[in-house]
Motif scaffolding. Structure first.
Motif, PDB file in Angstrom:
ATOM      1  N   ALA A 173       0.688  -1.089  -0.108  1.00  0.00           N
ATOM      2  CA  ALA A 173      -0.223   0.240  -0.026  1.00  0.00           C
ATOM      3  C   ALA A 173       1.132   1.198  -0.141  1.00  0.00           C
ATOM      4  N   LEU A 174       2.089   1.085   0.489  1.00  0.00           N
ATOM      5  CA  LEU A 174       3.377   2.376   0.993  1.00  0.00           C
ATOM      6  C   LEU A 174       3.875   2.684  -0.811  1.00  0.00           C
ATOM      7  N   GLY A 175       3.856   1.209  -1.061  1.00  0.00           N
ATOM      8  CA  GLY A 175       4.468   1.675  -2.886  1.00  0.00           C
ATOM      9  C   GLY A 175       3.830   2.262  -3.214  1.00  0.00           C
ATOM     10  N   ARG A 176       2.461   1.708  -3.299  1.00  0.00           N
ATOM     11  CA  ARG A 176       1.035   2.498  -4.497  1.00  0.00           C
ATOM     12  C   ARG A 176       0.427   3.568  -3.897  1.00  0.00           C
ATOM     13  N   ALA A 177       1.363   4.074  -3.025  1.00  0.00           N
ATOM     14  CA  ALA A 177       0.750   5.830  -2.406  1.00  0.00           C
ATOM     15  C   ALA A 177       1.520   6.376  -3.627  1.00  0.00           C
ATOM     16  N   SER A 178       0.252   7.396  -3.681  1.00  0.00           N
ATOM     17  CA  SER A 178       1.160   8.366  -4.684  1.00  0.00           C
ATOM     18  C   SER A 178       2.060   9.667  -4.353  1.00  0.00           C
ATOM     19  N   LEU A 179       2.805   9.798  -4.553  1.00  0.00           N
ATOM     20  CA  LEU A 179       3.840  10.315  -4.325  1.00  0.00           C
ATOM     21  C   LEU A 179       5.167  11.239  -4.936  1.00  0.00           C
ATOM     22  N   PRO A 180       5.115  12.120  -5.231  1.00  0.00           N
ATOM     23  CA  PRO A 180       6.845  12.839  -5.545  1.00  0.00           C
ATOM     24  C   PRO A 180       7.493  12.000  -5.616  1.00  0.00           C
ATOM     25  N   ALA A 181       8.954  12.217  -6.560  1.00  0.00           N
ATOM     26  CA  ALA A 181       9.787  11.290  -6.497  1.00  0.00           C
ATOM     27  C   ALA A 181      10.413  11.219  -5.630  1.00  0.00           C
ATOM     28  N   LYS A 182      10.538  12.576  -5.065  1.00  0.00           N
ATOM     29  CA  LYS A 182      11.716  13.022  -3.841  1.00  0.00           C
ATOM     30  C   LYS A 182      11.120  12.838  -2.771  1.00  0.00           C
ATOM     31  N   TRP A 183      10.181  12.439  -2.705  1.00  0.00           N
ATOM     32  CA  TRP A 183       9.160  12.036  -0.956  1.00  0.00           C
ATOM     33  C   TRP A 183       9.104  10.321  -1.460  1.00  0.00           C
ATOM     34  N   GLU A 184       9.470  10.057  -2.847  1.00  0.00           N
ATOM     35  CA  GLU A 184       9.291   8.339  -2.565  1.00  0.00           C
ATOM     36  C   GLU A 184      10.679   8.386  -2.327  1.00  0.00           C
ATOM     37  N   LYS A 185      11.831   8.522  -2.835  1.00  0.00           N
ATOM     38  CA  LYS A 185      12.852   8.248  -2.006  1.00  0.00           C
ATOM     39  C   LYS A 185      14.028   8.288  -0.718  1.00  0.00           C
TER      40      LYS A 185
END
Length: 204
Positions: A173-185
């Motif tokens: 679920a965390l992986g599928r959350a739509s986040l900006p690239a910098k927040w994913e990093k």
């Protein structure tokens, strides 16, 4: 030969297993991080390997290996080093995982996560002491010691499997959350640091 299954003791044992092994530790931190950064398919691979490793650790604990680890400190040291090395490797892979890229469904699966799950499950010394603390003082089947050992092993493994499925879903679920690239990093780095912290706890 007659025996009696203490259903109340089974329920108490399952609840104790949930409390002791269901809280985040090295294996759960790694599972969430892998599922978050690598997706469902590789998360499931790690999950399946982890369940095999945990089942082996539970069986060896039931057979008294936890006492062997106390009697032979060198064995515990070797297992600790292997566990920390694998956890740090997984942390590195998570922290350096690319972000903002969608993997095609037909992409060849990455290797190593199934084996990594087995190793993390098998060589975590604290898992042996956790299982031993659950199995030694309790009796679930009265009058049949071998059956009692098997029932305790089966209940512990089933509880861990169920708990880890929940943590796997949390990671996905965390992986599928739509986040900006910098927040994913940043999230990947936080998860990697959680694994490093869990590895440090393994030493204590």
């Amino acid at each position: 030969m007659t025996f009696f299954v203490d259903t109340l003791a089974v329920g108490t044992f399952a609840f104790a297993t949930l409390g002791l092994l269901g809280s985040p530790g090295p294996a759960i931190a790694a599972l969430v991080a892998v599922a978050r950064a690598q997706g469902f398919r590789l998360g499931v691979r790690f999950y399946l390997g982890l369940q095999i490793g945990v089942a082996i650790a539970a069986a060896l604990s039931a057979l008294g290996l936890a006492s062997l680890l106390v009697a032979v400190p060198e064995a515990r040291l070797v297992m600790t080093v292997i566990a920390i090395a694998y956890l740090l490797y997984i942390a590195f892979k998570i922290a350096t995982a690319p972000v903002g890229e969608v993997q095609p469904e037909d992409a060849p699966p990455k290797r190593g996560f199934f084996l990594a799950g087995i190793v993390v499950g098998v060589v975590n010394p604290k898992a042996y002491f956790a299982f031993a603390s659950l199995m030694v003082p309790s009796t679930l089947v009265i009058g049949a010691p071998y059956t009692d050992t098997f029932v305790k092993w089966a209940v512990a493994v089933l509880v861990v499997m169920a708990v880890d499925i929940v943590w796997l879903c949390v990671g996905v679920a965390l992986g599928r959350a739509s986040l900006p690239a910098k927040w994913e990093k940043r999230l990947n780095i936080v998860l990697a640091l959680m694994i490093v912290a869990a590895a440090a706890v393994t030493v204590l």
